[in-house]
Design a protein around this motif. Structure first.
Motif, short mmCIF file in Angstrom:
data_model
loop_
_atom_site.label_atom_id
_atom_site.label_comp_id
_atom_site.label_asym_id
_atom_site.label_seq_id
_atom_site.Cartn_x
_atom_site.Cartn_y
_atom_site.Cartn_z
N ASP A 149 0.94 -1.32 0.05
CA ASP A 149 -0.06 0.08 0.13
C ASP A 149 0.72 1.07 -0.13
O ASP A 149 0.53 2.31 -0.74
CB ASP A 149 -0.85 -0.11 1.06
N SER A 150 1.92 1.33 0.75
CA SER A 150 2.67 2.64 0.87
C SER A 150 3.56 2.75 -0.56
O SER A 150 3.61 3.73 -0.99
CB SER A 150 3.74 2.53 1.95
N ARG A 151 3.87 1.60 -1.17
CA ARG A 151 4.49 1.58 -2.40
C ARG A 151 3.53 2.04 -3.49
O ARG A 151 3.89 2.88 -4.26
CB ARG A 151 5.18 0.35 -2.95
N GLN B 19 1.47 6.24 -6.91
CA GLN B 19 0.29 7.43 -7.37
C GLN B 19 0.71 8.69 -7.32
O GLN B 19 0.44 9.75 -8.33
CB GLN B 19 -0.92 7.21 -6.49
N THR B 20 1.54 9.29 -6.26
CA THR B 20 2.00 10.42 -6.01
C THR B 20 2.86 10.82 -7.29
O THR B 20 2.79 11.78 -7.93
CB THR B 20 2.79 10.43 -4.94
N ASP C 207 1.04 4.23 -2.98
CA ASP C 207 0.60 5.35 -2.86
C ASP C 207 1.89 6.22 -3.34
O ASP C 207 1.66 7.33 -3.77
CB ASP C 207 0.60 5.68 -1.31
N ALA C 208 3.20 5.95 -3.25
CA ALA C 208 4.18 6.45 -3.85
C ALA C 208 4.16 6.56 -5.28
O ALA C 208 4.42 7.73 -5.83
CB ALA C 208 5.61 6.00 -3.18
#
Length: 78
Positions: A62-64, A69-70, A66-67
C-alpha cells in the motif's frame, strides 16, 4: 505399568468429537480429537504467523502504491 484412569467426559463433548472424527465410536472419536489437538494448535499458530506476514506485505504494498500514485500525479502535472 500404570492402570488407565477412567475419565467421565460430558456427553456433549463426546457428541462434538463424533461430529469431527472419522469414527463414530465414542472412545475412538474422543481419542482422535485429543491426538489431533497439538497438530491443530501448531497449524493455527502457523496460520496466524502467515497472516501477520501477509498483513505486513500488504501494508508495504500500500505504501509503495501510494508513492507510485504520487509520482504519476506529478508526471501528469508537468
Amino acid at each position: 505399568m500404570r492402570k488407565p484412569i477412567p475419565l467421565e467426559i460430558p456427553s456433549h463433548l463426546v457428541e462434538l468429537a463424533q461430529l469431527y472424527a472419522p469414527s463414530r465410536h465414542p472412545l475412538d472419536a474422543v481419542s482422535f480429537i485429543l491426538e489431533r489437538h497439538p497438530q491443530l494448535i501448531a497449524e493455527l499458530r502457523d496460520l496466524r504467523r502467515r497472516l501477520a506476514d501477509f498483513d505486513a506485505e500488504s501494508s508495504a504494498f500500500d505504501s509503495r502504491l501510494d508513492a507510485l500514485q504520487t509520482a504519476c500525479r506529478a508526471i501528469l502535472d508537468l
